[in-house]
Design a protein around this motif. Structure first.
Motif, PDB file in Angstrom:
ATOM      1  N   MET A  80       0.921  -1.143  -0.088  1.00  0.00           N
ATOM      2  CA  MET A  80       0.040  -0.011  -0.058  1.00  0.00           C
ATOM      3  C   MET A  80       0.912   1.112   0.130  1.00  0.00           C
ATOM      4  SD  MET A  80      -3.084  -0.942   2.893  1.00  0.00           S
ATOM      5  CE  MET A  80      -1.723  -0.642   4.192  1.00  0.00           C
ATOM      6  N   ASN A  81       0.424   2.380  -0.361  1.00  0.00           N
ATOM      7  CA  ASN A  81       1.078   3.631  -0.327  1.00  0.00           C
ATOM      8  C   ASN A  81       0.856   4.287   1.220  1.00  0.00           C
ATOM      9  OD1 ASN A  81       2.179   6.161  -0.638  1.00  0.00           O
ATOM     10  ND2 ASN A  81       0.711   6.903  -2.006  1.00  0.00           N
ATOM     11  N   PHE A  82       1.451   3.931   1.902  1.00  0.00           N
ATOM     12  CA  PHE A  82       1.421   4.188   3.454  1.00  0.00           C
ATOM     13  C   PHE A  82       1.391   5.850   3.685  1.00  0.00           C
ATOM     14  CE2 PHE A  82       2.637  -0.232   3.825  1.00  0.00           C
ATOM     15  CZ  PHE A  82       1.848  -0.691   5.053  1.00  0.00           C
ATOM     16  N   SER A  83       2.015   6.392   2.754  1.00  0.00           N
ATOM     17  CA  SER A  83       2.079   7.910   2.907  1.00  0.00           C
ATOM     18  C   SER A  83       0.773   8.789   2.526  1.00  0.00           C
ATOM     19  CB  SER A  83       3.275   8.527   2.218  1.00  0.00           C
ATOM     20  OG  SER A  83       3.082   8.193   0.771  1.00  0.00           O
ATOM     21  N   SER A  84       0.094   7.884   1.834  1.00  0.00           N
ATOM     22  CA  SER A  84      -1.335   8.549   1.318  1.00  0.00           C
ATOM     23  C   SER A  84      -2.289   8.886   2.533  1.00  0.00           C
ATOM     24  CB  SER A  84      -2.011   7.700   0.537  1.00  0.00           C
ATOM     25  OG  SER A  84      -3.362   7.986   0.374  1.00  0.00           O
ATOM     26  N   PRO A  85      -2.759  10.062   2.607  1.00  0.00           N
ATOM     27  CA  PRO A  85      -3.614  10.551   3.600  1.00  0.00           C
ATOM     28  C   PRO A  85      -4.647   9.580   3.765  1.00  0.00           C
ATOM     29  CG  PRO A  85      -3.020  12.612   2.373  1.00  0.00           C
ATOM     30  CD  PRO A  85      -2.514  11.153   1.636  1.00  0.00           C
ATOM     31  N   LYS A 113      -7.351   5.401   7.196  1.00  0.00           N
ATOM     32  CA  LYS A 113      -7.742   4.038   7.396  1.00  0.00           C
ATOM     33  C   LYS A 113      -7.075   3.228   8.272  1.00  0.00           C
ATOM     34  CE  LYS A 113      -9.937   3.475   2.862  1.00  0.00           C
ATOM     35  NZ  LYS A 113     -10.008   2.811   1.458  1.00  0.00           N
ATOM     36  N   MET A 114      -5.725   3.438   8.403  1.00  0.00           N
ATOM     37  CA  MET A 114      -4.862   2.645   9.474  1.00  0.00           C
ATOM     38  C   MET A 114      -5.272   3.324  10.878  1.00  0.00           C
ATOM     39  SD  MET A 114      -2.483   0.606   8.285  1.00  0.00           S
ATOM     40  CE  MET A 114      -0.724   0.866   9.496  1.00  0.00           C
ATOM     41  N   ALA A 115      -5.704   4.582  10.970  1.00  0.00           N
ATOM     42  CA  ALA A 115      -6.190   5.125  12.325  1.00  0.00           C
ATOM     43  C   ALA A 115      -7.479   4.298  12.696  1.00  0.00           C
ATOM     44  CB  ALA A 115      -6.264   6.681  12.272  1.00  0.00           C
ATOM     45  N   ASP A 116      -8.611   4.317  11.577  1.00  0.00           N
ATOM     46  CA  ASP A 116      -9.815   3.828  11.915  1.00  0.00           C
ATOM     47  C   ASP A 116      -9.608   2.183  12.282  1.00  0.00           C
ATOM     48  OD1 ASP A 116     -11.019   6.136  11.389  1.00  0.00           O
ATOM     49  OD2 ASP A 116     -11.430   5.545   9.317  1.00  0.00           O
ATOM     50  N   THR A 171      -6.336  17.147   8.772  1.00  0.00           N
ATOM     51  CA  THR A 171      -7.159  15.711   9.023  1.00  0.00           C
ATOM     52  C   THR A 171      -6.315  14.787  10.140  1.00  0.00           C
ATOM     53  OG1 THR A 171      -5.924  14.886   7.205  1.00  0.00           O
ATOM     54  CG2 THR A 171      -8.184  15.662   6.698  1.00  0.00           C
ATOM     55  N   GLY A 172      -5.390  15.375  10.499  1.00  0.00           N
ATOM     56  CA  GLY A 172      -4.546  14.558  11.742  1.00  0.00           C
ATOM     57  C   GLY A 172      -3.616  13.725  11.067  1.00  0.00           C
ATOM     58  N   VAL A 173      -3.419  13.768   9.710  1.00  0.00           N
ATOM     59  CA  VAL A 173      -2.335  12.781   9.197  1.00  0.00           C
ATOM     60  C   VAL A 173      -1.077  13.324   8.783  1.00  0.00           C
ATOM     61  CG1 VAL A 173      -4.075  11.527   8.348  1.00  0.00           C
ATOM     62  CG2 VAL A 173      -3.191  13.135   6.817  1.00  0.00           C
ATOM     63  N   VAL A 174      -0.145  12.790   8.653  1.00  0.00           N
ATOM     64  CA  VAL A 174       1.467  13.276   8.224  1.00  0.00           C
ATOM     65  C   VAL A 174       1.456  13.620   6.756  1.00  0.00           C
ATOM     66  CG1 VAL A 174       3.958  12.753   7.956  1.00  0.00           C
ATOM     67  CG2 VAL A 174       2.504  11.906  10.016  1.00  0.00           C
ATOM     68  N   PRO A 175       1.927  15.005   6.556  1.00  0.00           N
ATOM     69  CA  PRO A 175       1.704  15.156   5.162  1.00  0.00           C
ATOM     70  C   PRO A 175       2.590  14.149   4.132  1.00  0.00           C
ATOM     71  CG  PRO A 175       2.264  17.021   6.442  1.00  0.00           C
ATOM     72  CD  PRO A 175       2.415  15.926   7.359  1.00  0.00           C
ATOM     73  N   PRO A 176       1.962  13.763   2.991  1.00  0.00           N
ATOM     74  CA  PRO A 176       2.568  12.769   2.431  1.00  0.00           C
ATOM     75  C   PRO A 176       4.014  13.062   1.639  1.00  0.00           C
ATOM     76  CG  PRO A 176       0.746  13.859   1.357  1.00  0.00           C
ATOM     77  CD  PRO A 176       0.648  14.327   2.615  1.00  0.00           C
ATOM     78  N   GLU A 177       4.340  14.590   1.415  1.00  0.00           N
ATOM     79  CA  GLU A 177       5.660  14.821   1.015  1.00  0.00           C
ATOM     80  C   GLU A 177       6.624  14.747   2.127  1.00  0.00           C
ATOM     81  OE1 GLU A 177       3.300  18.463   2.159  1.00  0.00           O
ATOM     82  OE2 GLU A 177       2.710  16.751   1.227  1.00  0.00           O
ATOM     83  N   ASN A 178       6.168  14.775   3.253  1.00  0.00           N
ATOM     84  CA  ASN A 178       7.234  14.684   4.562  1.00  0.00           C
ATOM     85  C   ASN A 178       7.399  13.226   4.962  1.00  0.00           C
ATOM     86  OD1 ASN A 178       5.949  17.831   5.210  1.00  0.00           O
ATOM     87  ND2 ASN A 178       8.007  17.554   4.397  1.00  0.00           N
ATOM     88  N   TYR A 179       6.365  12.399   4.564  1.00  0.00           N
ATOM     89  CA  TYR A 179       6.092  11.235   5.184  1.00  0.00           C
ATOM     90  C   TYR A 179       7.387  10.069   5.385  1.00  0.00           C
ATOM     91  CZ  TYR A 179       3.553   6.856   6.774  1.00  0.00           C
ATOM     92  OH  TYR A 179       3.337   5.774   7.269  1.00  0.00           O
ATOM     93  N   ARG A 180       8.023  10.032   4.218  1.00  0.00           N
ATOM     94  CA  ARG A 180       9.201   9.167   4.061  1.00  0.00           C
ATOM     95  C   ARG A 180      10.144   9.652   5.315  1.00  0.00           C
ATOM     96  NH1 ARG A 180       6.747   9.580  -0.450  1.00  0.00           N
ATOM     97  NH2 ARG A 180       6.079   7.570  -1.664  1.00  0.00           N
ATOM     98  N   GLU A 181      10.496  11.121   5.023  1.00  0.00           N
ATOM     99  CA  GLU A 181      11.878  11.579   5.756  1.00  0.00           C
ATOM    100  C   GLU A 181      11.279  11.700   7.127  1.00  0.00           C
ATOM    101  OE1 GLU A 181      13.330  16.063   6.491  1.00  0.00           O
ATOM    102  OE2 GLU A 181      12.197  15.911   4.749  1.00  0.00           O
ATOM    103  N   TRP A 182      10.189  11.982   7.502  1.00  0.00           N
ATOM    104  CA  TRP A 182       9.735  12.118   9.099  1.00  0.00           C
ATOM    105  C   TRP A 182       9.747  10.691   9.659  1.00  0.00           C
ATOM    106  CZ3 TRP A 182       5.386  16.365   9.175  1.00  0.00           C
ATOM    107  CH2 TRP A 182       6.117  17.572   8.828  1.00  0.00           C
TER     108      TRP A 182
END
Length: 764
Positions: free
Chosen positions: A438-443, A448-451, A490-501
């Protein structure tokens, strides 16, 4: 209590160190725990050992200087690896007074090894040495505590030890049946006894099993212990039954005027067809079982079908040849065990058609009683009541197989599992929610992971769960960063920063202020992620936690069902995993699998009966009798504590095979008789019923009774007890209900086909 005293804990620590320092030889290697242990933190060679010692950072000096042990156990602490210690993971039955632990039931230490195929053999070798050391501690009377232990290889070791200890019972069972067959087939005099023939018959059965096993192994079919324990009894029942039919029929035919060869031909002409009918029905019933999705059932059916086919061929060739030679010996007066020595004065010169005690009883007492009007009425009433209770028992039949039942009564694993139930009641088995591809960085995926995390926490069978995704968002929002980090609205990590963070999060050291101050630690989640080093994308990620305690198959099955329902409804490519799922997953579909397997096998038997007898009445009566046998067997299973599981399902398929033996021979004999239906059944019981009673019922009861002396509970419950139920139900239905049903509802002689099936089916 004593368990909270420092001296007690230091002795417990020393015992744990002895186990951790175990070494084992493997080829030229000397294996230690450090060589095989699981390293949860990348770049840290520390081993994961879940233990109460983590409350003192795995340092004895910290414990020695601790002045308030109850308060320490009630506080938040991290092990030497920096991983928080969960009290419920290492202490059983903790009682609190405020924030201090004032009582407990026991301690639990877990030595974690790497789960890698490349080191599996090495891990098993080290576990063997570890078990030996644990046993020494268990037997040490100087320790102030009792040690109970279990390793991943323990169950396999116990099952192997059990099979080795009980294998002699199968040999004794064969010996008992050999003696009985030899005595029952012949007479107690030097010439008319048939010890050599009985031995040859048992050897024929053994060869049938050996040839079938050889063929199956040659084609790569796995042989499980249940096959080696069930197949011999199945083939012995079929083989011995056929021996009685062949020998008794020959005895009825032979006269001094007829050559042995002519008598042998007449014997096969009379009973060869019914042996073929029974063997074909049994063979096809097992072939139908190959459609099962359960490996154990599929493997059993392969071996059973092969053994039935080989046994049929050897019975009508090898055994018939030995029978011919034995009859020639008798005619010339040769002694049984010394055939080269002849005693002409004892030569068999008259027909062997002499009525034994059983046949006289059947003709004079048994047949007139059950075939009388009152006898028929009582029979139908009694079996109607039996069927009623059988249906009730079948509906309420529970599923499962207790681990303690599978072990010998003296197994040291039994008290281990018993203690788990009574002492450690807070946590159940580990739980992992695995997500991949899956694309884990996708909002959308993050939401859905949080749900899914929220849904899993509300599942009734789940105790607790932690997620790298949840802690990542908490790390972004709650910890101090330079430059600052911020979640999307929405309470999620920005997808453009996801991998780095994410990379920064999981490499945050355990002494970071956010970890020590707020408990938001990223390093422990390295074990939960498989990351592509080139792109930084997550290949596979997992949540981890624990189920609530589960001790029965129903509880394990419910845990699988509820956790799967949550992941299936999440919209993610995710699934739950726990070590017990591979063992209990089959219970999700065991009832439907049982119904389909038994229904198809029974249907095949009905079709075979219909094709050979060319009578719907015969097919329905035999099929109905076999169905009643199955229902009544399952009903008695429920009332006698035998659960439905793969072992008992194999025995239920075996029940169909034995039911065919109980029913088909008598039905075929009835169809060949002349006169009224009652007269035909009396003749059939006299000609064939005696062989069914002597060849199957008595033989199998003698053989199965030996299993009652087994050490293992599984032998006593699922072989001794269940096989007795199968034989008992098969005997009373085949020798009581079936005769009455055929005499009441069977076709009259004039109502049957114009041509006897014997004239249209090729004779052997």
């Amino acid at each position: 209590t004593a368990g909270l005293e420092k001296d007690f804990l230091l002795k417990l620590w020393n015992a744990q160190d002895e186990l951790a320092n175990v070494s084992a030889s493997y080829g030229a290697k000397t294996l230690k725990f450090q060589d095989l242990c699981f390293h949860p933190i990348q770049g840290n060679d520390g081993c994961l050992l879940s233990s109460v010692t983590g409350y003192w950072q795995d340092d004895k000096s910290v414990l020695e200087n601790d002045t308030d042990i109850p308060k320490t156990l009630g506080s938040f602490q991290k092990s030497s690896l920096g991983i928080p210690v969960e009290l419920s993971n290492v202490v059983g039955g903790a009682e609190f007074n405020g924030s201090s632990v004032v009582a407990l039931n026991g301690y639990f230490s877990t030595f974690m090894l790497r789960n890698e195929p490349a080191t599996e053999d090495e891990a098993r070798a080290w576990e063997k040495a570890w078990i030996a050391k644990a046993k020494q501690l268990h037997d040490d009377p100087t320790l102030p505590f009792d040690v109970y232990y279990w390793a991943e290889r323990s169950i396999g070791d116990e099952l192997q030890r059990e099979n080795g200890r009980d294998i002699h019972l199968i040999s004794i069972s064969y010996a008992v049946m050999f003696v009985y067959v030899s005595l029952a087939l012949g007479k107690l005099d030097p010439v008319r006894s048939r010890f050599i023939l009985g031995l040859a018959g048992v050897i024929t059965v053994v060869c049938s099993v050996a040839i079938a096993v050889g063929i199956c192994v040659l084609f790569g079919v796995h042989m499980s212990p249940i096959i080696s324990e069930v197949i011999p009894f199945l083939i012995l029942a079929i083989g011995v039954d056929n021996m009685f039919f062949l020998v008794n029929t020959y005895n009825e035919i032979q006269t001094p005027e007829l050559a042995v060869e002519k008598c042998m031909g007449e014997t096969l002409a009379r009973v060869g067809e019914q042996i073929a009918i029974a063997s074909l029905a049994e063979f096809l019933a097992f072939v139908v079982g190959l459609r099962s999705v359960m490996p154990a059932m599929k493997e059993f059916c392969v071996y059973a079908a092969a053994a039935v086919a080989v046994n049929f061929v050897l019975q009508v060739t090898t055994f018939m040849s030995v029978l011919s030679l034995d009859n020639k010996r008798q005619r010339r007066g040769g002694l049984d065990c010394l055939p080269c020595i002849t005693r002409p004065g004892l030569r068999v010169a008259k027909s062997g058609n002499e009525k034994g005690i059983v046949r006289k009883f059947v003709e004079r007492r048994y047949s007139p009683t059950i075939l009388s009007p009152r006898g028929k009425d009582l029979t139908f009433i009694a079996f109607g009541v039996l069927l009623f209770f059988g249906i009730i028992g079948t509906i309420s039949l529970d599923m499962g197989l207790s681990q303690s039942v599978a072990f010998p009564e003296d197994s040291e694993l039994i008290p281990f599992f018993d203690l788990q139930k009574t002492l450690f009641t807070d946590l159940g088995p580990p739980l992992y929610i695995v997500a991949r591809d899956m694309n884990f960085s996708s909002p959308e995926i993050q939401l859905k992971m949080a749900d899914l995390m929220s849904t899993m926490e509300s599942v009734s069978t789940v105790h607790s769960l932690v997620s790298f995704q949840d802690y990542l968002t908490r790390w972004v929002s709650s910890c101090d960063h330079n430059p600052p980090k911020k979640l999307l609205p929405t309470g999620v990590v920005p997808p453009e920063n996801y991998r780095e963070w994410l990379k920064e999060f999981i490499h945050t050291p355990l002494n970071d202020s956010c970890c020590t101050g707020k408990g938001i630690c990223g390093e422990p989640f390295q074990m939960d992620l498989d990351i592509d080093e080139t792109t930084g994308d997550i290949i596979t990620g997992r949540m981890r936690g624990f189920f609530k305690p589960a001790w029965s198959s129903a509880q394990y099955t419910e845990a699988i069902r509820t956790s799967r329902a949550a992941t299936d409804s999440s919209g993610l490519n995710a699934y739950p995993y726990s070590v017990f799922i591979v063992f209990f997953e089959e219970y999700l579909f065991l009832r439907s699998e049982t119904a389909e397997t038994l229904g198809l096998a029974g249907g095949v038997v009905i079709v075979v009966i219909l094709l050979f007898f060319r009578s719907i009445s015969y097919a329905l009566i035999v099929g109905g009798t076999i169905a009643m046998i199955l229902v009544d067997v399952m009903g008695l299973m429920s009332f006698t504590g035998v659960l439905l599981n793969p072992v008992s399902l194999v025995n239920l398929v075996l029940c169909i095979g034995l039911s065919v033996e109980f029913c088909s021979h008598l039905t075929r004999s009835f169809s060949k008789q002349s006169g009224s239906r009652d007269r035909r059944m009396m003749n059939a019981l006299s000609d064939t019923g005696v062989s069914v009673f002597s060849g199957i019922t008595v033989t199998k009861i003698l053989g199965v009774c030996v299993l009652g002396f087994a050490d293992s509970q599984i032998f006593k419950v699922y072989y001794f007890r269940m096989l007795l139920i199968i034989i008992g139900m098969g005997a009373i239905h085949g020798l009581v209900l079936l005769p009455v049903a055929l005499a009441t509802f069977g076709p009259r002689r004039g109502e049957e086909e114009a041509h006897d099936p014997a004239e249209t089916v090729p004779m052997l």
